[in-house]
Design a protein around this motif. Structure first.
Motif, PDB file in Angstrom:
ATOM      1  N   LEU A   1      -6.995  28.762  -2.443  1.00  7.04           N
ATOM      2  CA  LEU A   1      -6.401  27.762  -3.318  1.00  7.04           C
ATOM      3  C   LEU A   1      -7.542  26.906  -3.853  1.00  7.04           C
ATOM      4  CD1 LEU A   1      -3.798  26.566  -4.431  1.00  7.04           C
ATOM      5  CD2 LEU A   1      -3.631  25.193  -2.372  1.00  7.04           C
ATOM      6  N   VAL A   2      -7.611  26.765  -5.179  1.00  3.37           N
ATOM      7  CA  VAL A   2      -8.699  26.035  -5.821  1.00  3.37           C
ATOM      8  C   VAL A   2      -8.109  24.834  -6.559  1.00  3.37           C
ATOM      9  CG1 VAL A   2     -10.586  26.190  -7.490  1.00  3.37           C
ATOM     10  CG2 VAL A   2      -9.992  28.185  -6.105  1.00  3.37           C
ATOM     11  N   TYR A   3      -8.705  23.661  -6.330  1.00  2.00           N
ATOM     12  CA  TYR A   3      -8.257  22.417  -6.951  1.00  2.00           C
ATOM     13  C   TYR A   3      -9.383  21.820  -7.790  1.00  2.00           C
ATOM     14  CZ  TYR A   3      -5.264  22.187  -2.724  1.00  2.00           C
ATOM     15  OH  TYR A   3      -4.401  22.442  -1.706  1.00  2.00           O
ATOM     16  N   GLY A   4      -9.051  21.236  -8.910  1.00  2.12           N
ATOM     17  CA  GLY A   4      -9.963  20.372  -9.631  1.00  2.12           C
ATOM     18  C   GLY A   4      -9.587  18.940  -9.295  1.00  2.12           C
ATOM     19  N   VAL A   5     -10.568  18.138  -8.898  1.00  2.00           N
ATOM     20  CA  VAL A   5     -10.309  16.752  -8.498  1.00  2.00           C
ATOM     21  C   VAL A   5     -11.289  15.817  -9.202  1.00  2.00           C
ATOM     22  CG1 VAL A   5      -9.395  17.453  -6.240  1.00  2.00           C
ATOM     23  CG2 VAL A   5     -11.817  16.890  -6.454  1.00  2.00           C
TER      24      VAL A   5
END
Length: 164
Positions: free
Chosen positions: A141-145
């Motif tokens: 799971l990849v998130y941009g924050v």
């Protein structure tokens, strides 16, 4: 003389792969706050967020799309994965106790309309595959924050299944 079965068994060994690839793992990082780096519950090993640090210092600082490009983000993700593997080895005594990488979560600090988060995350995924083999690839799971601890561009969260 090494038999074919012994060679195949060694080739499947994470410790063997590290030696074959001449990978030197860093010293496992110490917590930056009040928490522990790894907790084992039954056959699952949970790691705290792992950063691209060397010692107590962030090696990479900034956001992908502003201060850093995708290539630098990939390198930061690889270093964070190296730190994670060092923690696993310290906790388990040997990487060969890892039965499966269950999950890889990758948080990436970005600026603007960045869409290359998967390419950045591949820096960690590729390193883990080199060490543990393609049969151990986890869900991801990849998130941009907006930002991450101590200004780093990447933070990894990992769950491993281990031999008890």
């Amino acid at each position: 003389m090494v038999t074919t079965n012994e060679h195949n068994s060694r080739a499947g060994s994470a410790e063997w792969r590290l030696r074959e690839l001449a990978i030197q793992l860093p010293t496992p990082p110490e917590p930056f706050g009040t928490y522990t780096e790894a907790v084992q519950v039954g056959s699952l090993l949970f790691l705290s967020g792992t950063l691209p640090t060397e010692g107590r210092t962030a090696r990479y600082v900034g956001r992908v799309g502003k201060e850093l490009d995708t290539a630098a983000g990939r390198e930061a993700a690889k270093l964070a994965a190296m730190n994670a593997v060092a923690i696993v080895r310290q906790h388990l005594g040997s990487l060969d106790r890892v039965k499966r990488i269950v999950r890889l979560g990758v948080s990436i600090a970005t600026e603007g309309d960045v869409r290359d988060q998967p390419k950045v995350a591949d820096g960690a995924s590729d390193f883990l595959q080199d060490v543990f083999g393609p049969d151990m690839n986890p869900t991801r799971l990849v998130y941009g924050v907006a930002s991450l601890p101590i200004g780093t561009p990447v933070e990894l969260e990992l769950i491993f299944e281990v031999q008890e």
